[in-house]
Design a protein around this motif. Structure first.
Motif, PDB file in Angstrom:
ATOM      1  N   SER A  59       0.843  -1.200   0.000  1.00 49.51           N
ATOM      2  CA  SER A  59       0.000   0.000   0.000  1.00 49.51           C
ATOM      3  C   SER A  59       0.874   1.245   0.000  1.00 49.51           C
ATOM      4  CB  SER A  59      -0.892   0.028   1.242  1.00 49.51           C
ATOM      5  OG  SER A  59      -1.735  -1.103   1.274  1.00 49.51           O
ATOM      6  N   ASN A  78      -2.651  -1.053  -3.253  1.00 49.23           N
ATOM      7  CA  ASN A  78      -3.661  -0.210  -2.603  1.00 49.23           C
ATOM      8  C   ASN A  78      -3.138   1.218  -2.486  1.00 49.23           C
ATOM      9  OD1 ASN A  78      -5.278  -2.576  -1.781  1.00 49.23           O
ATOM     10  ND2 ASN A  78      -3.568  -2.945  -0.396  1.00 49.23           N
ATOM     11  N   ASP A 130     -12.993   2.135  -1.967  1.00 53.30           N
ATOM     12  CA  ASP A 130     -13.494   2.158  -0.597  1.00 53.30           C
ATOM     13  C   ASP A 130     -13.439   3.573  -0.036  1.00 53.30           C
ATOM     14  OD1 ASP A 130     -13.757  -0.589  -0.694  1.00 53.30           O
ATOM     15  OD2 ASP A 130     -12.007  -1.006   0.558  1.00 53.30           O
ATOM     16  N   GLU A 178     -11.309   2.504  10.997  1.00 51.62           N
ATOM     17  CA  GLU A 178     -11.214   1.309  10.158  1.00 51.62           C
ATOM     18  C   GLU A 178      -9.847   1.238   9.486  1.00 51.62           C
ATOM     19  OE1 GLU A 178     -13.352  -1.052   6.470  1.00 51.62           O
ATOM     20  OE2 GLU A 178     -14.465   0.556   7.475  1.00 51.62           O
ATOM     21  N   ARG A 218      -7.254  -1.845   9.894  1.00 49.04           N
ATOM     22  CA  ARG A 218      -6.690  -2.590   8.752  1.00 49.04           C
ATOM     23  C   ARG A 218      -5.166  -2.582   8.801  1.00 49.04           C
ATOM     24  NH1 ARG A 218     -10.110  -1.145   3.240  1.00 49.04           N
ATOM     25  NH2 ARG A 218     -12.188  -1.582   4.055  1.00 49.04           N
ATOM     26  N   GLU A 232      -4.101  -4.992  11.495  1.00 51.12           N
ATOM     27  CA  GLU A 232      -4.303  -6.382  11.067  1.00 51.12           C
ATOM     28  C   GLU A 232      -3.323  -6.796   9.969  1.00 51.12           C
ATOM     29  OE1 GLU A 232      -8.391  -6.431   9.854  1.00 51.12           O
ATOM     30  OE2 GLU A 232      -9.096  -5.943  11.861  1.00 51.12           O
ATOM     31  N   VAL A 258      -3.494  -5.875   6.785  1.00 53.04           N
ATOM     32  CA  VAL A 258      -4.125  -6.070   5.472  1.00 53.04           C
ATOM     33  C   VAL A 258      -3.865  -4.888   4.537  1.00 53.04           C
ATOM     34  CG1 VAL A 258      -5.891  -7.634   6.317  1.00 53.04           C
ATOM     35  CG2 VAL A 258      -6.349  -5.182   6.294  1.00 53.04           C
ATOM     36  N   LEU A 259      -3.142  -3.894   4.998  1.00 59.07           N
ATOM     37  CA  LEU A 259      -2.739  -2.780   4.139  1.00 59.07           C
ATOM     38  C   LEU A 259      -1.224  -2.673   4.115  1.00 59.07           C
ATOM     39  CD1 LEU A 259      -5.299   0.052   4.947  1.00 59.07           C
ATOM     40  CD2 LEU A 259      -5.149  -1.341   2.904  1.00 59.07           C
TER      41      LEU A 259
END
Length: 195
Positions: free
Chosen positions: A11, A125, A179, A185, A189, A192, A194-195
């Motif tokens: 990202s 991303n 998104d 949020e 992310r 976690e 995920v980015l």
């Protein structure tokens, strides 16, 4: 990961046009909404840096005394080499890690090497913050979508001179281009991984 985190994410954070002409009360095209989002944008920059996410500052500019049909029909702003063309001092650039890419049109992709920088860094991303939602944010997100990146706009970190216009464009982005998420949020992310 801390201040010296190695870049490990697919990202990148695009900080769009957070320049003094837009963010400072003495700027040529100042909107109070831009000043209001500055501390939030700073928090997102800090969180992304700590997670090893690439940070890219996009800088709108106009050349002094040179032909530019687009600029001639607008209020003067972001004149190259002036105080108003500087990134707001609240948002410090790390010259060792961050990129600063100058642009002359709304989209950060048009006529720049942004796409090449993202591909060289294996970015998929693009997290987007900054100003103006209806022009530079929307155009950059649209081109990111067309180039097969996944745009993620942080809703509390974008602004324009009308809250209604801001919300309309965020809704269109959410429906058609990528998104639109809140800071909480985004931070979840990032945590976690995920980015």
């Amino acid at each position: 990961m801390g201040k010296d985190a190695e870049r490990r994410s697919n990202s990148a954070l695009l900080v769009v046009d957070m320049l003094r002409d837009f963010t400072d009360p003495n700027g040529l095209v100042f909107y109070p909404q831009n000043r209001e989002i500055l501390p939030k944008v700073k928090r997102v920059i800090d969180a992304c840096r700590d997670a090893g996410i690439l940070v890219i500052f996009l800088k709108h500019f106009n050349r002094v005394g040179k032909v530019d049909e687009k600029a001639s029909s607008m209020r003067p702003n972001c004149i190259e080499g002036t105080w108003g063309d500087e990134i707001d001092p609240m948002l410090e650039v790390d010259p060792a890690r961050d990129y600063v890419i100058k642009k002359r049109r709304y989209s950060g992709f048009f006529g720049t090497d942004l796409d090449l920088v993202l591909r060289e860094n294996n970015v998929h991303n693009v997290i987007v913050v900054g100003t103006k939602t209806n022009c530079c944010i929307r155009a950059t997100v649209t081109d990111a979508f067309y180039l097969d990146y996944k745009p993620i706009v942080v809703s509390e970190c974008v602004a324009t001179d009308s809250d209604v216009v801001n919300q309309v464009h965020l809704e269109d982005i959410r429906k058609y281009l990528g998104d639109v998420i809140g800071m909480d949020e985004l931070f979840a992310r990032i945590k976690e991984g995920v980015l």
